[in-house]
Design an enzyme around this catalytic site. Structure first.
Site, short mmCIF file in Angstrom:
data_model
loop_
_atom_site.label_atom_id
_atom_site.label_comp_id
_atom_site.label_asym_id
_atom_site.label_seq_id
_atom_site.Cartn_x
_atom_site.Cartn_y
_atom_site.Cartn_z
N LYS A 37 0.83 -1.21 0.00
CA LYS A 37 0.00 0.00 0.00
C LYS A 37 0.87 1.26 0.00
O LYS A 37 2.09 1.19 0.15
CB LYS A 37 -0.90 -0.01 1.23
CG LYS A 37 -0.12 0.10 2.55
CD LYS A 37 -1.02 -0.10 3.75
CE LYS A 37 -0.23 0.01 5.05
NZ LYS A 37 -1.03 -0.35 6.21
N TYR A 48 16.39 29.05 6.81
CA TYR A 48 15.27 29.79 7.39
C TYR A 48 15.37 29.86 8.92
O TYR A 48 15.72 28.87 9.55
CB TYR A 48 13.94 29.14 7.02
CG TYR A 48 13.63 29.22 5.55
CD1 TYR A 48 13.41 30.46 4.94
CD2 TYR A 48 13.56 28.07 4.78
CE1 TYR A 48 13.13 30.53 3.59
CE2 TYR A 48 13.26 28.14 3.43
CZ TYR A 48 13.06 29.37 2.84
OH TYR A 48 12.77 29.45 1.51
C1 LIG Z 1 -0.37 -1.57 6.68
C2 LIG Z 1 -1.08 -2.82 7.00
C3 LIG Z 1 -0.37 -4.02 7.16
C4 LIG Z 1 1.14 -4.10 7.11
O1 LIG Z 1 1.69 -3.45 8.22
P1 LIG Z 1 3.27 -3.39 8.50
O2 LIG Z 1 3.36 -2.85 9.86
O3 LIG Z 1 3.85 -2.47 7.49
O4 LIG Z 1 3.81 -4.76 8.37
C5 LIG Z 1 -1.11 -5.16 7.40
N1 LIG Z 1 -2.46 -5.13 7.48
C6 LIG Z 1 -3.17 -4.00 7.34
C7 LIG Z 1 -4.65 -4.05 7.45
C8 LIG Z 1 -2.51 -2.81 7.11
O5 LIG Z 1 -3.21 -1.68 6.96
#
Ligand SMILES: *Cc1c(COP(=O)(O)O)cnc(C)c1O
Length: 409
Positions: free
Chosen positions: A75, A301
Site C-alpha cells: 500500500k 530559514y
Molecule cells: C499496513 C497494514 C499491514 C502491514 O503493516 P506493517 O506494519 O507495514 O507490516 C497489514 N495489514 C493491514 C490491514 C494494514 O493496513
C-alpha cells in the site's frame, strides 16, 4: 570548421555530465546493493530500489512465518518505492503468495504492471469500483452492513462469485465488521452464494496484551462460525510487528507484513536479532553548493544555526517535499563519500544543509558528489537510524517518500 556557441554549450554540458557521473561512480565504490546512479539525471534527487534486497527480505519474512503464505502489503505506493516497481519484483518472489493494497488505484497499478498474483484490496469500494476490481481478479475485503447486497450486485455484473477476505474488527476500531455482531452478517454473505470466502482477517493494535485479546476474540469467532458451518477461509492477522514479536499464535494461516519487506525493522526489543533485513532502497542527491562559513554566518530559514568557527557546509537539493523529515536537524546525518555529516539549520521543502566540519584545509566534498540521505551502506543512514535520530516513525521515512522522485532499479 568553427565550433558555434550552441554546439560548444552542448558538448561542454555533456562533458560535465560525464565527469559528474564518473565522480558518482567513484563516491561509494562497490558499496551496497548497487552503485549510485542518477535516475532523473542532473542534480535532481532520486530513489534507488534494490530488487535483490526485497527478495531477501521476503525470504526472511517467510522464515519468520515458518513457511506460511505471505500476503505482501504494498500500500501507499509500495511504502514509497513505487507500487508497480515493488509489485513486479514480488511477482517473481516464490515466498510471496499475494499482494495487499488500500486503494483501487494501487490494485489497478499492480495489474497494469503485469502482476498476476492474487491482490487483496483492504478498503471500501463503491459498487462501480468493486465491479472493476473483481473483473481484474482483485479480492475485496467487505466489512459494511450492506456487503451482502453489494456482493450480489458485483457478482451479477461479473457473472461469478466474488472472491473475498472478510475484514473483521476484533478491537482495532478502524475498519472491519465488529466480531460481536458478525455471525449473522457472514451467514448473509454465505447464503447468497455470490461470494467465495477465501479468507478472513483482522488488524492488531500492536499492544502485546491487547493483541492477545484480539487473537482470542478471532479464535472464538472462528469457533462459532465453524459450529454454524460458516466459511471463513484462511485466517490472517499478523503484520510486521506481530510477525517479529508475537509469532506462534498470531501467525494463523498466513501473515500480512509490509514494513519488513522493505528492509526496515519494527519498533521493539531485539528486532534485529530475530531476522536480518536489508534496506531495499536509497534516497540520494548530489551536492549543489559547498561554502566556507565564517563565525557568525547562519544557515537557512530562521537562522537556526550559526557558525561559531570557520566551517565548511554543503547544500543538497532534497528536502521535506521529497520526503526527507524536517526533524532531520535533530540528529540525522548524511553520507557523502565515506563519511557522515550532520544536518543543520532547517530542512526546507527542496533543500537540506550539512556541516562538513572545521575549515582548516580544502572542503572534504565537491559539487556533484553523491549524498545518501537514507540507504543501506552505512548504519547512520539506515532507515531505522534516520527515524530514531529525527524522532519520527520509520513508517514516515518510507511512506513520505515523494512519488515524484525519479527512481531506478
Ligand atoms: C499496513 C497494514 C499491514 C502491514 O503493516 P506493517 O506494519 O507495514 O507490516 C497489514 N495489514 C493491514 C490491514 C494494514 O493496513
Amino acid at each position: 570548421m568553427t565550433l558555434d556557441r550552441r554546439a560548444f554549450l552542448a558538448s561542454s554540458a555533456a562533458a560535465a555530465a560525464l565527469a559528474a557521473a564518473g565522480r558518482a561512480g567513484n563516491a561509494i565504490p562497490g558499496r551496497g546493493p548497487g552503485s549510485p546512479r542518477t535516475a532523473g539525471g542532473g542534480y535532481a534527487p532520486w530513489l534507488e530500489l534494490y530488487p535483490e534486497a526485497l527478495r531477501e527480505n521476503a525470504r526472511a519474512v517467510a522464515r519468520l512465518a515458518a513457511g506460511r503464505p505471505v500476503l505482501a502489503v504494498v500500500k501507499n505506493n509500495g511504502y514509497g518505492m513505487g507500487v508497480g516497481r515493488v509489485g513486479r519484483v514480488l511477482e517473481d518472489a516464490p515466498e510471496v503468495n499475494g499482494l495487499a493494497v488500500v486503494t483501487p488505484a494501487e490494485a489497478h497499478a499492480l495489474r497494469d504492471a503485469g502482476v498476476t498474483k492474487p491482490i487483496l484490496f483492504m478498503g471500501l469500494a463503491t459498487v462501480g469500483d468493486s465491479i472493476e476490481l473483481a473483473r481484474r481478479g482483485v479480492r475485496l475485503a467487505p466489512f459494511t452492513d450492506d456487503a451482502p447486497g453489494l456482493l450480489r450486485d458485483v457478482s451479477a455484473a461479473v457473472g461469478r462469485p466474488v472472491p473475498v477476505h472478510l475484514y473483521l474488527d476484533t478491537g482495532m476500531g478502524r475498519l472491519g465488521m465488529p466480531v460481536h455482531r458478525a455471525i449473522a452478517w457472514v451467514a448473509a454473505i454465505a447464503d447468497g452464494g455470490h461470494a467465495r470466502v477465501e479468507g478472513s482477517f483482522t488488524a492488531l493494535v500492536e499492544d502485546d496484551d491487547f493483541d492477545r485479546d484480539q487473537l482470542a476474540r478471532l479464535r472464538a469467532f472462528a469457533g462459532e462460525a465453524a459450529a454454524r458451518r460458516l466459511p471463513l477461509g484462511r485466517l490472517h492477522a499478523a503484520s510486521t510487528h506481530a510477525l517479529f514479536f508475537r509469532g506462534g499464535d498470531a501467525l494463523l494461516d498466513g501473515v500480512r507484513p509490509g514494513l519488513a519487506l522493505y528492509g526496515a525493522y519494527p519498533a521493539g526489543p531485539d528486532a534485529r536479532a530475530r531476522a536480518e533485513l536489508r534496506p531495499a532502497f536509497a534516497l540520494r542527491a548530489r551536492v549543489v553548493r559547498v561554502e566556507r562559513l565564517r563565525p557568525g554566518d547562519g544557515v537557512s530559514y530562521g537562522r537556526n544555526w550559526v557558525a561559531t568557527r570557520p566551517t565548511w557546509v554543503a547544500a543538497l537539493p532534497v528536502g521535506h517535499a521529497d520526503g526527507y523529515p524536517r526533524r532531520a536537524i535533530d540528529g540525522a546525518e548524511v553520507l557523502i563519500g565515506e563519511r557522515t555529516y550532520p544536518v543543520i539549520g532547517a530542512v526546507s521543502a527542496s533543500h537540506s544543509i550539512v556541516e562538513l566540519g572545521e575549515a582548516r584545509g580544502d572542503a572534504p566534498v565537491a559539487i556533484g558528489d553523491v549524498a545518501t540521505l537514507v540507504g543501506p551502506e552505512h548504519p547512520a543512514v539506515h532507515p531505522n537510524a534516520v527515524a530514531e535520530r529525527a524522532g519520527v516513525s520509520v513508517y514516515d521515512i518510507l511512506m513520505h517518500l515523494s512519488p515524484l522522485l525519479p527512481a531506478s532499479g
